[in-house]
Design a protein around this motif. Structure first.
Motif, PDB file in Angstrom:
ATOM      1  N   ALA A  81      19.288 -18.410 -47.209  1.00 34.12           N
ATOM      2  CA  ALA A  81      18.147 -17.689 -47.949  1.00 34.12           C
ATOM      3  C   ALA A  81      17.833 -16.756 -47.006  1.00 34.12           C
ATOM      4  O   ALA A  81      17.625 -17.091 -45.647  1.00 34.12           O
ATOM      5  CB  ALA A  81      17.115 -18.875 -48.312  1.00 34.12           C
ATOM      6  N   LEU A  82      17.403 -15.818 -47.284  1.00 36.50           N
ATOM      7  CA  LEU A  82      16.890 -14.580 -46.669  1.00 36.50           C
ATOM      8  C   LEU A  82      15.539 -14.271 -47.333  1.00 36.50           C
ATOM      9  O   LEU A  82      15.311 -14.150 -48.408  1.00 36.50           O
ATOM     10  CB  LEU A  82      17.750 -13.441 -46.656  1.00 36.50           C
ATOM     11  CG  LEU A  82      18.959 -13.662 -45.681  1.00 36.50           C
ATOM     12  CD1 LEU A  82      19.724 -12.493 -46.022  1.00 36.50           C
ATOM     13  CD2 LEU A  82      18.379 -13.741 -44.162  1.00 36.50           C
ATOM     14  N   GLU A  83      14.397 -13.674 -46.432  1.00 41.93           N
ATOM     15  CA  GLU A  83      13.364 -13.413 -47.072  1.00 41.93           C
ATOM     16  C   GLU A  83      12.705 -12.163 -45.874  1.00 41.93           C
ATOM     17  O   GLU A  83      12.903 -12.318 -44.579  1.00 41.93           O
ATOM     18  CB  GLU A  83      12.008 -14.220 -47.004  1.00 41.93           C
ATOM     19  CG  GLU A  83      10.972 -13.778 -48.169  1.00 41.93           C
ATOM     20  CD  GLU A  83      11.204 -13.542 -49.327  1.00 41.93           C
ATOM     21  OE1 GLU A  83      10.254 -12.899 -50.148  1.00 41.93           O
ATOM     22  OE2 GLU A  83      12.166 -14.188 -49.946  1.00 41.93           O
ATOM     23  N   VAL A  84      12.228 -11.011 -46.566  1.00 39.84           N
ATOM     24  CA  VAL A  84      11.617  -9.911 -45.514  1.00 39.84           C
ATOM     25  C   VAL A  84      10.295  -9.624 -45.913  1.00 39.84           C
ATOM     26  O   VAL A  84       9.932  -9.767 -47.280  1.00 39.84           O
ATOM     27  CB  VAL A  84      12.609  -8.707 -45.813  1.00 39.84           C
ATOM     28  CG1 VAL A  84      12.031  -7.659 -44.760  1.00 39.84           C
ATOM     29  CG2 VAL A  84      14.081  -8.948 -45.434  1.00 39.84           C
ATOM     30  N   SER A  85       9.429  -9.609 -45.017  1.00 38.67           N
ATOM     31  CA  SER A  85       8.145  -9.234 -45.170  1.00 38.67           C
ATOM     32  C   SER A  85       7.456  -8.542 -43.845  1.00 38.67           C
ATOM     33  O   SER A  85       7.488  -9.419 -42.693  1.00 38.67           O
ATOM     34  CB  SER A  85       7.359 -10.297 -45.507  1.00 38.67           C
ATOM     35  OG  SER A  85       5.791 -10.237 -45.792  1.00 38.67           O
ATOM     36  N   ASN A  86       6.772  -7.504 -44.073  1.00 34.25           N
ATOM     37  CA  ASN A  86       5.944  -7.060 -42.833  1.00 34.25           C
ATOM     38  C   ASN A  86       6.862  -6.863 -41.757  1.00 34.25           C
ATOM     39  O   ASN A  86       6.468  -7.266 -40.636  1.00 34.25           O
ATOM     40  CB  ASN A  86       4.597  -7.635 -42.612  1.00 34.25           C
ATOM     41  CG  ASN A  86       3.595  -7.677 -43.757  1.00 34.25           C
ATOM     42  OD1 ASN A  86       3.604  -6.873 -44.648  1.00 34.25           O
ATOM     43  ND2 ASN A  86       2.911  -8.859 -43.934  1.00 34.25           N
ATOM     44  N   ASP A  87       7.965  -6.352 -41.684  1.00 34.16           N
ATOM     45  CA  ASP A  87       9.081  -5.928 -40.578  1.00 34.16           C
ATOM     46  C   ASP A  87       9.284  -7.060 -40.038  1.00 34.16           C
ATOM     47  O   ASP A  87       9.789  -7.420 -38.770  1.00 34.16           O
ATOM     48  CB  ASP A  87       8.317  -5.022 -39.758  1.00 34.16           C
ATOM     49  CG  ASP A  87       8.366  -3.596 -40.256  1.00 34.16           C
ATOM     50  OD1 ASP A  87       9.217  -3.319 -41.033  1.00 34.16           O
ATOM     51  OD2 ASP A  87       7.579  -2.929 -39.843  1.00 34.16           O
ATOM     52  N   LYS A  88       9.258  -8.418 -40.748  1.00 34.76           N
ATOM     53  CA  LYS A  88       9.877  -9.546 -40.109  1.00 34.76           C
ATOM     54  C   LYS A  88      10.896 -10.138 -41.070  1.00 34.76           C
ATOM     55  O   LYS A  88      10.730 -10.340 -42.374  1.00 34.76           O
ATOM     56  CB  LYS A  88       8.639 -10.737 -40.129  1.00 34.76           C
ATOM     57  CG  LYS A  88       7.805 -10.446 -38.701  1.00 34.76           C
ATOM     58  CD  LYS A  88       6.866 -11.556 -38.573  1.00 34.76           C
ATOM     59  CE  LYS A  88       6.001 -11.388 -37.295  1.00 34.76           C
ATOM     60  NZ  LYS A  88       5.087 -10.345 -37.351  1.00 34.76           N
ATOM     61  N   ILE A 134      29.542 -15.011 -49.985  1.00 33.72           N
ATOM     62  CA  ILE A 134      28.092 -14.257 -49.687  1.00 33.72           C
ATOM     63  C   ILE A 134      27.101 -15.325 -50.361  1.00 33.72           C
ATOM     64  O   ILE A 134      27.112 -15.589 -51.588  1.00 33.72           O
ATOM     65  CB  ILE A 134      28.071 -13.051 -50.504  1.00 33.72           C
ATOM     66  CG1 ILE A 134      29.268 -12.067 -49.941  1.00 33.72           C
ATOM     67  CG2 ILE A 134      26.945 -12.096 -50.133  1.00 33.72           C
ATOM     68  CD1 ILE A 134      29.364 -11.922 -48.473  1.00 33.72           C
ATOM     69  N   LEU A 135      26.008 -15.561 -49.812  1.00 31.86           N
ATOM     70  CA  LEU A 135      25.186 -16.587 -50.077  1.00 31.86           C
ATOM     71  C   LEU A 135      23.816 -16.236 -50.444  1.00 31.86           C
ATOM     72  O   LEU A 135      23.086 -16.606 -51.164  1.00 31.86           O
ATOM     73  CB  LEU A 135      25.025 -17.811 -48.781  1.00 31.86           C
ATOM     74  CG  LEU A 135      26.367 -18.231 -48.630  1.00 31.86           C
ATOM     75  CD1 LEU A 135      26.257 -19.455 -47.531  1.00 31.86           C
ATOM     76  CD2 LEU A 135      27.041 -19.189 -49.707  1.00 31.86           C
ATOM     77  N   SER A 136      23.319 -15.071 -49.631  1.00 29.72           N
ATOM     78  CA  SER A 136      21.826 -14.452 -49.838  1.00 29.72           C
ATOM     79  C   SER A 136      21.850 -13.144 -49.487  1.00 29.72           C
ATOM     80  O   SER A 136      22.719 -12.302 -48.790  1.00 29.72           O
ATOM     81  CB  SER A 136      21.140 -15.399 -48.948  1.00 29.72           C
ATOM     82  OG  SER A 136      21.554 -15.312 -47.574  1.00 29.72           O
ATOM     83  N   ILE A 137      20.892 -12.411 -50.261  1.00 31.45           N
ATOM     84  CA  ILE A 137      20.711 -11.063 -50.222  1.00 31.45           C
ATOM     85  C   ILE A 137      18.937 -11.023 -50.321  1.00 31.45           C
ATOM     86  O   ILE A 137      18.354 -11.435 -51.048  1.00 31.45           O
ATOM     87  CB  ILE A 137      20.991 -10.248 -51.107  1.00 31.45           C
ATOM     88  CG1 ILE A 137      22.680 -10.382 -51.333  1.00 31.45           C
ATOM     89  CG2 ILE A 137      20.812  -8.724 -51.238  1.00 31.45           C
ATOM     90  CD1 ILE A 137      23.361  -9.598 -52.550  1.00 31.45           C
ATOM     91  N   ALA A 138      18.765  -9.861 -49.265  1.00 33.46           N
ATOM     92  CA  ALA A 138      17.274  -9.287 -49.307  1.00 33.46           C
ATOM     93  C   ALA A 138      17.216  -7.975 -48.999  1.00 33.46           C
ATOM     94  O   ALA A 138      18.132  -7.546 -48.148  1.00 33.46           O
ATOM     95  CB  ALA A 138      16.430 -10.428 -48.285  1.00 33.46           C
ATOM     96  N   SER A 139      16.327  -7.270 -49.564  1.00 37.10           N
ATOM     97  CA  SER A 139      16.032  -5.784 -49.269  1.00 37.10           C
ATOM     98  C   SER A 139      14.816  -5.570 -48.827  1.00 37.10           C
ATOM     99  O   SER A 139      13.664  -6.109 -49.453  1.00 37.10           O
ATOM    100  CB  SER A 139      16.667  -5.136 -50.421  1.00 37.10           C
ATOM    101  OG  SER A 139      15.798  -5.195 -51.790  1.00 37.10           O
ATOM    102  N   SER A 140      14.545  -4.329 -48.223  1.00 38.84           N
ATOM    103  CA  SER A 140      13.292  -3.931 -47.498  1.00 38.84           C
ATOM    104  C   SER A 140      13.255  -2.494 -47.039  1.00 38.84           C
ATOM    105  O   SER A 140      14.147  -2.556 -46.257  1.00 38.84           O
ATOM    106  CB  SER A 140      12.301  -5.113 -46.766  1.00 38.84           C
ATOM    107  OG  SER A 140      11.159  -4.518 -46.132  1.00 38.84           O
ATOM    108  N   SER A 141      12.442  -1.582 -47.420  1.00 35.71           N
ATOM    109  CA  SER A 141      12.447  -0.383 -46.621  1.00 35.71           C
ATOM    110  C   SER A 141      13.740   0.292 -46.439  1.00 35.71           C
ATOM    111  O   SER A 141      14.121   0.776 -45.310  1.00 35.71           O
ATOM    112  CB  SER A 141      11.856  -0.538 -45.300  1.00 35.71           C
ATOM    113  OG  SER A 141      10.516  -1.171 -45.453  1.00 35.71           O
ATOM    114  N   GLY A 142      14.648   0.221 -47.413  1.00 36.68           N
ATOM    115  CA  GLY A 142      15.817   0.937 -47.267  1.00 36.68           C
ATOM    116  C   GLY A 142      16.747   0.240 -46.689  1.00 36.68           C
ATOM    117  O   GLY A 142      17.975   0.981 -46.469  1.00 36.68           O
ATOM    118  N   LEU A 143      16.746  -0.897 -46.431  1.00 33.63           N
ATOM    119  CA  LEU A 143      17.819  -2.023 -45.745  1.00 33.63           C
ATOM    120  C   LEU A 143      18.142  -2.867 -46.599  1.00 33.63           C
ATOM    121  O   LEU A 143      17.014  -3.622 -47.368  1.00 33.63           O
ATOM    122  CB  LEU A 143      17.132  -2.275 -44.506  1.00 33.63           C
ATOM    123  CG  LEU A 143      16.843  -1.273 -43.422  1.00 33.63           C
ATOM    124  CD1 LEU A 143      16.290  -1.811 -42.018  1.00 33.63           C
ATOM    125  CD2 LEU A 143      18.112  -0.418 -43.145  1.00 33.63           C
TER     126      LEU A 143
END
Length: 433
Positions: free
Chosen positions: A140-147, A98-107
């Motif tokens: 690497a993961l990144e979440v912003s504005n439903d993207k 497991i290399l990366s984690i990102a979270s947003s809006s309950g996901l």
């Protein structure tokens, strides 16, 4: 949901990692004393050996901790925290490390060595989707504005758009850089000939105010991508050594961490032509390479995880806005690989196979309130998010940890706060002035 031991080999050949014992459900907090002003803050030497250090869930002090006492003899009011933590889910998929984690809006999104980014729904932590590509290793993961932005081992970034039409849908909309534009730029000899990273991408960060995406790489550069057309608009020659992580504050300030044992601070100047980002200050990290960064929500404290096992931190002044060295949080016996900040909690993941939960109080003191044990290899990534609790005196957060052992774990942390009187002879090792 599969729950089993891992057969993946860790990224590190030395030291070896053994199975750790079960953690304690009740973790009593230790208390700290006042430190001198920043100008008098002691320099903590790098850790030379870690073989003799204990993995006791309580504080693991540095080899020569400075013992201090409160200057005032008047009893002070301290919060007595009764903390519990437990693992509520442990998942092993055949995706490798497991290399990366990102979270947003309950996901929650998790990247691994495979070609699948898995999507998990909170609070039950059930898998609800996948993002598949031909490329492997979502580093690497990144979440912003439903993207959703995912950086892969081929030095490219894939972008998905998320929609909520009854069910959760993800549609891939772009690849950065686009192959066609990269070839055209190279043939024409334009300034963006090197717009693709020449080394693996190590971190992503989004500046929402300026609508730009930053990507850091082991090629020692940070590239700036305009989100409106996904074009590279600038390449920052960041450090003389590989860049391991980046973080962006709400005011647009960019922080970069490197193997050169320093954190650099950059500001964007729109009047500076082709190179709008300029270096404002370099923060030394006590001769230890910095592997990861985390900012508090208000941007007032910057944390840096180092290879010597310490978490260094810097404070932003109320009037000057300049960062000043605040101290170090000891405890880990190997390199700190990842950090996460949520409300007043700081979570650190280390190559020693444990995660530590720190709490930062209003008066600036830090305390380790829990050690999460259970992984059989280095912890590569961590994410934390607040959790609603019914009692006003109770605080909580949910922590996700991903390891090179291929296991993803979810932890629930609860802290019940009570006020007690404390005399001046309490002892601890660090805190914010």
């Amino acid at each position: 949901m599969e729950i089993e031991s891992s057969t993946q080999e860790p990224l590190y050949s030395s030291p070896s990692f053994t199975i750790r014992g079960s953690h304690s459900e009740n973790f009593l907090r230790s208390v700290s004393n006042k430190e001198p002003p920043f100008t008098d803050a002691p320099c903590i030497p790098p850790r030379l050996s870690t073989t003799s250090l204990s993995l006791n869930p309580l504080f693991s002090p540095p080899s020569t901790p400075p013992h201090r006492h409160l200057s005032s003899s008047t009893p002070s009011k301290l919060h007595d925290l009764h903390t519990t933590h437990r693992c509520i889910s442990s998942v092993l998929k055949k995706d490798g490390q497991i290399l990366s984690i990102a979270s947003s809006s309950g996901l929650v999104y998790t990247g691994s060595q495979g070609n699948v980014v898995r999507i998990w729904k909170l609070p039950e932590f059930a898998e609800c989707g996948q993002l598949k590509t031909k490329a492997c290793m979502a580093v690497a993961l990144e979440v912003s504005n439903d993207k959703i932005y995912a950086a892969y081992a081929d030095c490219k970034i894939r972008v998905w758009r998320r929609s909520w039409d009854g069910i959760i849908k993800h549609v891939r909309i772009a690849t950065i850089p686009n192959t066609g534009s990269y070839v055209r730029s190279y043939i024409t000899g334009g300034k963006d000939k090197m717009m693709k990273h020449m080394g693996p991408i190590s971190s992503l960060a989004i500046n929402v105010s300026y609508d730009i995406l930053y990507s850091a790489s082991l090629d020692r550069t940070v590239k700036v991508w305009r989100l409106s057309d996904f074009k590279c608009i600038e390449t920052i020659q960041g450090h003389p050594e590989p860049i391991n992580d980046i973080a962006v504050a709400d005011d647009g300030v960019l922080y970069t961490a490197s193997d050169d044992a320093a954190v650099r601070v950059w500001r964007r100047n729109f009047c500076n032509g082709d190179l709008p980002h300029s270096l404002t200050v370099t923060l030394p990290a006590k001769c230890s390479p910095v592997k990861t960064l985390a900012l508090t929500v208000d941007g007032g404290v910057l944390y840096g995880g180092c290879t010597d096992g310490y978490v260094q931190y810097w404070l932003k002044g109320w009037f000057t806005g300049q960062l000043q060295y605040g101290g170090a949080l000891p405890g880990h016996t190997h390199a700190v690989m990842c950090l996460a900040s949520v409300t007043n909690y700081i979570v650190s993941g280390s190559a020693d196979g444990t995660s530590r939960i720190w709490i930062r109080e209003q008066d600036g003191r830090h305390a380790c309130i829990g050690v999460l044990q259970g992984h059989r290899g280095p912890i590569r990534c961590v994410a934390a998010f607040p959790e609603r609790v019914s009692d006003d005196s109770e605080e909580g957060c949910t922590v996700c940890t991903g390891s090179v052992d291929g296991v993803l774990k979810v932890w629930r942390v609860r802290s019940i706060s009570q006020i007690r009187d404390s005399s001046h002879n309490a002892s601890e090792y660090f805190e914010l002035p």
